[in-house]
Design an enzyme around this catalytic site. Structure first.
Site, PDB file in Angstrom:
ATOM      1  N   ILE A 136       0.877  -1.354   0.080  1.00  0.00           N
ATOM      2  CA  ILE A 136       0.102  -0.140  -0.048  1.00  0.00           C
ATOM      3  C   ILE A 136       0.830   1.281   0.015  1.00  0.00           C
ATOM      4  O   ILE A 136       0.195   2.528  -0.140  1.00  0.00           O
ATOM      5  CB  ILE A 136      -0.952   0.092   1.261  1.00  0.00           C
ATOM      6  CG1 ILE A 136      -0.190  -0.089   2.431  1.00  0.00           C
ATOM      7  CG2 ILE A 136      -2.009  -1.168   1.158  1.00  0.00           C
ATOM      8  CD1 ILE A 136      -1.090   0.400   3.720  1.00  0.00           C
ATOM      9  N   TYR A 137       1.902   1.105  -0.029  1.00  0.00           N
ATOM     10  CA  TYR A 137       2.908   2.333  -0.095  1.00  0.00           C
ATOM     11  C   TYR A 137       2.984   2.932  -1.333  1.00  0.00           C
ATOM     12  O   TYR A 137       3.649   1.985  -2.279  1.00  0.00           O
ATOM     13  CB  TYR A 137       4.360   2.257   0.526  1.00  0.00           C
ATOM     14  CG  TYR A 137       4.493   1.651   1.783  1.00  0.00           C
ATOM     15  CD1 TYR A 137       3.575   1.554   2.838  1.00  0.00           C
ATOM     16  CD2 TYR A 137       5.841   1.205   2.297  1.00  0.00           C
ATOM     17  CE1 TYR A 137       3.689   1.317   4.161  1.00  0.00           C
ATOM     18  CE2 TYR A 137       6.157   0.719   3.398  1.00  0.00           C
ATOM     19  CZ  TYR A 137       5.017   0.763   4.414  1.00  0.00           C
ATOM     20  OH  TYR A 137       5.181   0.318   5.806  1.00  0.00           O
ATOM     21  N   THR A 138       2.495   4.110  -1.930  1.00  0.00           N
ATOM     22  CA  THR A 138       2.132   5.199  -1.093  1.00  0.00           C
ATOM     23  C   THR A 138       0.749   5.377  -1.452  1.00  0.00           C
ATOM     24  O   THR A 138       0.641   6.464  -2.116  1.00  0.00           O
ATOM     25  CB  THR A 138       2.982   6.376  -1.116  1.00  0.00           C
ATOM     26  OG1 THR A 138       3.006   6.338  -2.668  1.00  0.00           O
ATOM     27  CG2 THR A 138       4.339   6.176  -0.717  1.00  0.00           C
ATOM     28  N   GLY A 194       1.723   0.308  -4.335  1.00  0.00           N
ATOM     29  CA  GLY A 194       2.870  -0.261  -5.002  1.00  0.00           C
ATOM     30  C   GLY A 194       4.106   0.518  -5.359  1.00  0.00           C
ATOM     31  O   GLY A 194       4.917  -0.061  -6.157  1.00  0.00           O
ATOM     32  N   VAL A 195       3.985   1.590  -5.197  1.00  0.00           N
ATOM     33  CA  VAL A 195       5.210   2.688  -5.803  1.00  0.00           C
ATOM     34  C   VAL A 195       6.366   2.107  -5.001  1.00  0.00           C
ATOM     35  O   VAL A 195       7.563   2.015  -5.760  1.00  0.00           O
ATOM     36  CB  VAL A 195       4.771   4.109  -5.509  1.00  0.00           C
ATOM     37  CG1 VAL A 195       5.957   4.940  -5.802  1.00  0.00           C
ATOM     38  CG2 VAL A 195       3.678   4.461  -6.248  1.00  0.00           C
TER      39      VAL A 195
END
Length: 339
Positions: free
Chosen positions: A53-55, A64-65
């Site tokens: 869940i980031y970001t 997914g970043v």
């Protein structure tokens, strides 16, 4: 020479400080994030923690970043075998709307078998790897039986997608429930827990009252998040002083109570005796606690990271540790409050 620490009863050995990546793609762009990971790896660091869940909290970001940034870094550097990669599953990924501003049921979150397996496959793609070293449930899912969650995680281990499993933000009884279920059902067992833990009140008490004894007794590794209290224990936030320019400044000041400010003052006093920084002293204290493996730290620049890495060489005396423990003693604080 750095001594790597065994993660609970697993076969993983970690650098004493883990590198958190919540800031990757948020307060640190990709080039900066790669530089931070380069500096960490060059210092002997091998443990990078992330989450799917980031970001998601940034506008228009489905998540997914951070995983993608880490995946490109490992591929570019060709160092996948050097890195213990830890990621998490549970939170909502890529919300779907009904066209009227309302979210629809889309089952892209939670700890069901369906979502765990799909989320793991997605994380593997973003990380550009064929396995995850430590796959953690991010927090409890009250809608899914723990047996289903552990069974799905066990299948991932047996398929070779995951090496070890862990949990994050679990209470003592939730962790005991999971350990007991794994033992009773012959399923893979959590080798680690990732709690919020720092010298701040009440965070220290929340971990030490029940969860710490469980981890020590059952050999569960501890890899805390926010060991510096969102930057509070660096000493850059003090009562009665102007706020620094930081994305976390407002949240930090809410925790700047009289007691916590006194803890920061003690860290500064101890740091002055060692020619160190308050953040290094806070992390060194944590590394001396029972069941501790590797606190997870974050940095927005190489300079910030290098300062934190100085913790590894810092040796506090028993007197230093006692002074810090006394300043943040939650039992004493509770007694004073009751009287």
């Amino acid at each position: 020479m750095t001594t790597y620490r065994k993660l609970g009863r697993s076969g993983l050995h970690l650098f004493p400080l883990g590198l958190g990546s919540m800031q990757f793609g948020w307060s640190a762009d990709e080039a900066t994030s790669h530089g931070i990971m380069d500096a960490y790896h060059q210092a002997g660091g091998n443990f990078i923690d992330t989450a799917d869940i980031y970001t998601t909290w940034t506008p228009g970001n489905p998540g997914g970043v951070s995983e993608e940034i880490i995946g490109r870094w490992m591929k570019n550097r060709g160092n996948r075998d050097d890195i213990v990669v830890a990621t998490k599953v549970r939170g909502e990924m890529g919300g779907i709307g009904d066209g009227q501003g309302r979210k629809t049921i889309h089952q892209r979150e939670g700890l069901s078998r369906r979502w765990i397996i799909k989320a793991c496959e997605d994380s593997l793609k973003r990380l550009q790897t064929d396995h995850i070293d430590l796959y953690q449930v991010h927090w409890v899912d009250n809608q899914t039986p723990i047996e289903e969650t552990l069974s799905a995680l066990t299948d991932l281990v047996r398929r070779g997608y995951v090496r070890y499993i862990g949990c994050s933000n679990y209470s003592a009884w939730r962790l005991m429930q999971a350990l007991w279920t794994s033992d009773r059902k012959n399923l893979e067992s959590f080798v680690s827990v990732q709690p919020e833990y720092s010298l701040l009140s009440p965070t220290r008490a929340n971990f030490e009252r029940e969860l710490m004894p469980v981890c020590a007794e059952y050999g569960v590794g501890v890899i805390p998040w926010s060991p510096l209290g969102g930057g509070l224990l660096t000493g850059k936030y003090r009562r009665g002083q102007p706020l620094p320019d930081s994305v976390r400044a407002s949240g930090a000041t809410e925790r700047l109570t009289e007691q916590n400010d006194a803890v920061i003052g003690t860290l500064e006093t101890v740091a002055s005796r060692h020619g160190a920084k308050p953040a290094q002293v806070a992390l060194a204290w944590m590394l001396a606690q029972p069941a501790m493996t590797a606190p997870i730290v974050g940095a927005n620049s190489v300079t910030q990271l290098q300062e934190l890495l100085g913790t590894v060489a810092l040796k506090l005396t028993p007197e230093d540790l006692e002074e810090i423990s006394k300043a943040s003693d939650w039992e004493r604080a509770r007694t004073e409050l009751e009287t």
